[in-house]
Structure formats: structure tokens, C-alpha cells
Design an enzyme around this catalytic site. Structure first.
Site, PDB file in Angstrom:
ATOM      1  N   GLU A  47      -3.217   4.835   1.899  1.00  0.00           N
ATOM      2  CA  GLU A  47      -4.342   5.326   1.108  1.00  0.00           C
ATOM      3  C   GLU A  47      -5.202   4.141   0.684  1.00  0.00           C
ATOM      4  O   GLU A  47      -4.728   3.002   0.677  1.00  0.00           O
ATOM      5  CB  GLU A  47      -3.808   6.049  -0.132  1.00  0.00           C
TER       6      GLU A  47
ATOM      7  N   GLY B  63       0.841  -1.179   0.000  1.00  0.00           N
ATOM      8  CA  GLY B  63       0.000   0.000   0.000  1.00  0.00           C
ATOM      9  C   GLY B  63       0.879   1.233   0.000  1.00  0.00           C
ATOM     10  O   GLY B  63       2.104   1.144   0.138  1.00  0.00           O
ATOM     11  N   TYR B  64       0.244   2.385  -0.127  1.00  0.00           N
ATOM     12  CA  TYR B  64       0.983   3.647  -0.226  1.00  0.00           C
ATOM     13  C   TYR B  64       0.528   4.627   0.842  1.00  0.00           C
ATOM     14  O   TYR B  64      -0.652   4.964   0.908  1.00  0.00           O
ATOM     15  CB  TYR B  64       0.806   4.257  -1.620  1.00  0.00           C
ATOM     16  N   ILE B  65       1.492   5.051   1.663  1.00  0.00           N
ATOM     17  CA  ILE B  65       1.217   6.127   2.615  1.00  0.00           C
ATOM     18  C   ILE B  65       1.077   7.427   1.831  1.00  0.00           C
ATOM     19  O   ILE B  65       0.238   8.262   2.136  1.00  0.00           O
ATOM     20  CB  ILE B  65       2.336   6.209   3.672  1.00  0.00           C
TER      21      ILE B  65
END
Length: 155
Positions: A82, A28-30
Site C-alpha cells: 500500500e 511496507g504493508y501488503i
């Protein structure tokens, strides 16, 4: 500064029988802002935090920093990501002196299979395996941070 130099291709043939290993990756992407992504990855039983900078004009080269994390910390950081998760299996396939990382995607990106090869320089030559198709280096649609926002199945 660590510089990542790689080229990316669609996969158009059989590759699994050539793989020397494979692993499951969930990430996932912060932050998925273009030019400064912060990624959390769980690969099998290990965690990683990666920061990537903007790509150069050709999309071949960019800054990359990565740190291994305990699995529990990576699982906690995943809660900050996100919306949208990348789920894939990565196969490693040797070709000449290089190793191609072949990613088979699942979920909303099912049907997409891409291969990347890391190079020492943008001009370095390499042996393309038979399963390599169209080059998509620099096409932002194939960046994992973009596949999270606009999955392959929606194209």
C-alpha cells in the site's frame, strides 16, 4: 501459534550511547487492515514477511508469524505494498534481562522515537531504562501500520 507480548513507550532521553547494535529498516504493508496486517520488511540486507493478528484489549498481546525471505524477494514484494513506507533505525539497548528495541523514525514520521520491550507474559516485570517516557501500549496511533497511513508529522 506464536504470541507476541510487548509494551511500547515514547523515548524521552538519550539512548544511542547505550545501544549494543543498530540496523536500518524499511517496511511496507501488503495489508494494513486492523487485526490482520501483512508486512514486508527489509532490515539491512535481509527480507522478512510478517503476519500479525488483532491485539487483545490491552494492546499488549497478539498473534505474530514471521518468515525470513531473500532480499530480492522482499524487494519484489515491496512493489505490492500500500502507499506509504516506514523508514527507521532500530537500536538495541539492554536493560536488566530484557532488550529494548528503540526505533528512530524518518520521513513523514521524523521526530518520533519509540521503544518496545518483548515479554514472556503480560505480568512480567522489567527494568525501565532512564530514557523511557510515557507508555503508549495499545494506542493504535503508534502502530507502524497506522503511522504509514497517518504519519506522526500530521498529528
Amino acid at each position: 501459534m506464536a504470541q507476541e507480548i510487548e509494551r511500547k513507550f515514547l523515548v524521552s532521553g538519550e539512548f544511542k550511547s547505550l545501544a549494543t547494535s543498530h540496523s536500518r529498516i524499511v517496511q511496507g504493508y501488503i495489508s494494513s487492515a486492523r487485526g490482520r496486517t501483512v508486512r514486508v520488511r527489509i532490515r539491512d540486507d535481509k527480507g522478512y514477511l510478517t503476519i500479525k493478528g488483532a491485539s487483545n484489549a490491552s494492546g499488549t498481546s497478539r498473534y505474530e508469524w514471521e518468515k525470513e525471505l531473500p532480499l530480492a524477494e522482499a524487494e519484489e514484494l515491496m512493489k505490492l505494498c500500500e502507499p506509504g513506507i516506514i523508514d527507521k533505525t532500530r537500536y538495541l539497548v539492554r536493560s536488566g534481562k530484557h532488550v529494548f528495541e528503540v526505533d528512530e523514525f524518518y520521513g513523514e514520521n521524523e521526530g518520533l522515537v519509540v521503544a518496545e520491550v518483548e515479554l514472556e507474559s503480560e505480568e512480567e516485570s522489567f527494568v525501565k531504562p532512564d530514557f523511557i517516557g510515557k507508555e503508549v501500549t495499545g494506542d493504535v496511533r503508534y502502530y507502524n501500520s497506522q503511522l504509514m497511513k497517518k504519519p506522526y508529522k500530521t498529528w
